[in-house]
Every structure is written in structure tokens, then in C-alpha cells.
Motif scaffolding. Structure first.
Motif, mmCIF file in Angstrom:
data_model
loop_
_atom_site.group_PDB
_atom_site.id
_atom_site.type_symbol
_atom_site.label_atom_id
_atom_site.label_comp_id
_atom_site.label_asym_id
_atom_site.label_seq_id
_atom_site.Cartn_x
_atom_site.Cartn_y
_atom_site.Cartn_z
ATOM 1 N N ILE A 24 6.775 7.195 17.081
ATOM 2 C CA ILE A 24 5.776 8.229 17.376
ATOM 3 C C ILE A 24 4.428 7.583 17.658
ATOM 4 C CG2 ILE A 24 4.494 10.181 16.419
ATOM 5 C CD1 ILE A 24 7.012 10.946 14.892
ATOM 6 N N ARG A 25 4.078 6.564 16.882
ATOM 7 C CA ARG A 25 2.803 5.883 17.090
ATOM 8 C C ARG A 25 2.758 5.241 18.474
ATOM 9 N NH1 ARG A 25 1.429 1.557 12.733
ATOM 10 N NH2 ARG A 25 3.613 1.323 13.145
ATOM 11 N N GLN A 26 3.868 4.646 18.914
ATOM 12 C CA GLN A 26 3.913 4.019 20.224
ATOM 13 C C GLN A 26 3.787 5.081 21.323
ATOM 14 O OE1 GLN A 26 7.490 1.864 20.980
ATOM 15 N NE2 GLN A 26 6.751 0.960 22.864
ATOM 16 N N ASN A 27 4.465 6.218 21.167
ATOM 17 C CA ASN A 27 4.360 7.295 22.162
ATOM 18 C C ASN A 27 2.942 7.834 22.227
ATOM 19 O OD1 ASN A 27 7.028 7.162 22.902
ATOM 20 N ND2 ASN A 27 7.683 8.770 21.494
ATOM 21 N N LEU A 28 2.285 7.963 21.090
ATOM 22 C CA LEU A 28 0.908 8.463 21.092
ATOM 23 C C LEU A 28 -0.040 7.459 21.754
ATOM 24 C CD1 LEU A 28 0.604 10.062 17.561
ATOM 25 C CD2 LEU A 28 0.715 11.229 19.764
ATOM 26 N N ASN A 29 0.193 6.170 21.510
ATOM 27 C CA ASN A 29 -0.662 5.150 22.112
ATOM 28 C C ASN A 29 -0.463 5.068 23.628
ATOM 29 O OD1 ASN A 29 -1.798 4.476 19.686
ATOM 30 N ND2 ASN A 29 -0.393 2.786 19.289
ATOM 31 N N GLU A 30 0.754 5.362 24.105
ATOM 32 C CA GLU A 30 1.037 5.322 25.534
ATOM 33 C C GLU A 30 0.646 6.611 26.231
ATOM 34 O OE1 GLU A 30 5.201 4.493 25.776
ATOM 35 O OE2 GLU A 30 4.958 2.405 25.143
ATOM 36 N N GLY A 31 0.307 7.629 25.454
ATOM 37 C CA GLY A 31 -0.087 8.896 26.048
ATOM 38 C C GLY A 31 1.074 9.816 26.320
ATOM 39 N N PHE A 53 0.837 -1.192 0.000
ATOM 40 C CA PHE A 53 0.000 0.000 0.000
ATOM 41 C C PHE A 53 0.873 1.243 0.000
ATOM 42 C CE2 PHE A 53 -2.517 3.211 2.305
ATOM 43 C CZ PHE A 53 -3.541 3.343 1.387
ATOM 44 N N VAL A 54 0.661 2.133 -0.928
ATOM 45 C CA VAL A 54 1.461 3.346 -1.045
ATOM 46 C C VAL A 54 0.545 4.542 -0.871
ATOM 47 C CG1 VAL A 54 2.947 4.706 -2.544
ATOM 48 C CG2 VAL A 54 3.051 2.225 -2.623
ATOM 49 N N GLU A 55 0.935 5.421 0.034
ATOM 50 C CA GLU A 55 0.178 6.652 0.231
ATOM 51 C C GLU A 55 0.898 7.778 -0.492
ATOM 52 O OE1 GLU A 55 -0.611 7.557 4.268
ATOM 53 O OE2 GLU A 55 -1.220 5.523 4.745
ATOM 54 N N GLY A 56 0.129 8.713 -0.986
ATOM 55 C CA GLY A 56 0.729 9.864 -1.644
ATOM 56 C C GLY A 56 1.348 10.804 -0.629
ATOM 57 N N TYR A 57 2.317 11.580 -1.045
ATOM 58 C CA TYR A 57 2.975 12.528 -0.160
ATOM 59 C C TYR A 57 2.183 13.821 -0.189
ATOM 60 C CZ TYR A 57 6.607 15.280 2.035
ATOM 61 O OH TYR A 57 7.311 16.083 2.889
ATOM 62 N N ASP A 58 1.618 14.195 0.956
ATOM 63 C CA ASP A 58 0.760 15.374 1.003
ATOM 64 C C ASP A 58 1.314 16.457 1.931
ATOM 65 O OD1 ASP A 58 0.396 14.043 3.325
ATOM 66 O OD2 ASP A 58 -1.768 13.861 3.189
ATOM 67 N N HIS A 59 2.600 16.437 2.202
ATOM 68 C CA HIS A 59 3.288 17.449 3.002
ATOM 69 C C HIS A 59 2.738 17.555 4.416
ATOM 70 C CE1 HIS A 59 5.439 18.795 -0.531
ATOM 71 N NE2 HIS A 59 4.300 18.785 -1.184
ATOM 72 N N SER A 60 2.305 16.466 4.988
ATOM 73 C CA SER A 60 1.869 16.462 6.374
ATOM 74 C C SER A 60 2.454 15.240 7.069
ATOM 75 C CB SER A 60 0.341 16.447 6.466
ATOM 76 O OG SER A 60 -0.158 15.269 5.910
ATOM 77 N N VAL A 61 2.570 15.345 8.372
ATOM 78 C CA VAL A 61 3.138 14.248 9.149
ATOM 79 C C VAL A 61 2.106 13.132 9.223
ATOM 80 C CG1 VAL A 61 4.038 13.566 11.390
ATOM 81 C CG2 VAL A 61 4.539 15.834 10.482
ATOM 82 N N ARG A 62 2.532 11.928 8.905
ATOM 83 C CA ARG A 62 1.652 10.763 9.025
ATOM 84 C C ARG A 62 2.222 9.876 10.114
ATOM 85 N NH1 ARG A 62 1.767 8.782 3.167
ATOM 86 N NH2 ARG A 62 3.741 9.831 3.298
ATOM 87 N N TYR A 63 1.573 9.869 11.234
ATOM 88 C CA TYR A 63 2.069 9.172 12.407
ATOM 89 C C TYR A 63 2.077 7.656 12.215
ATOM 90 C CZ TYR A 63 1.445 13.738 14.470
ATOM 91 O OH TYR A 63 1.524 15.064 14.730
ATOM 92 N N GLU A 64 1.232 7.164 11.353
ATOM 93 C CA GLU A 64 1.167 5.714 11.159
ATOM 94 C C GLU A 64 2.427 5.162 10.498
ATOM 95 O OE1 GLU A 64 -0.832 7.607 7.589
ATOM 96 O OE2 GLU A 64 -0.976 7.856 9.741
#
Length: 71
Positions: A60-67, A44-55
């Protein structure tokens, strides 16, 4: 008797044209094969839209999940 006599020049031209055609078909086959392999292996390829994608960043995803706060 032949209606149209084929000259030696035409035979040589046909040989060269056939060689160039086969090389072109081979080149197209290589490019097509590389494209198929690249598309299959990429997934799966996502387009580059000049925004941060945490996934895309596991840390970063682990830090967000841990709060926790991200740097």
C-alpha cells in the motif's frame, strides 16, 4: 546448651522452603529473560488504534508513493 532446640521437622521444612524459593527465583529469571529478549527483538511497537496504518503495509505504501489507487 542451645537456647532453642531445632526439631527435625524444622530442618525438613527449611529444605522444602529453600527448594520452592529456588524454583520461584528460577521461574522469575526465565520470565524476565524472555521479556528482555522479546522487547529487544520487537523494536518500535505502535499501539493498535483501530485505524489503517499505511506505513505497516509495504504494498500500500508503494502504491501511495507511485500515485496509484490502493485496493
Amino acid at each position: 546448651m542451645a537456647l532453642q532446640v531445632e526439631h527435625d521437622l524444622h530442618k525438613r521444612r527449611f529444605g522444602r522452603n529453600l527448594g520452592v524459593g529456588l524454583i520461584l527465583v528460577g521461574f522469575i529469571a526465565i520470565i524476565f529473560g524472555l521479556t528482555v529478549v522479546k522487547v529487544k527483538n520487537t523494536g518500535f511497537v505502535e499501539g493498535y488504534d483501530h485505524s489503517v496504518r499505511y506505513e505497516l503495509d509495504p504494498e500500500i505504501r508503494q502504491n501511495l508513493n507511485e500515485g496509484g489507487a490502493s485496493d
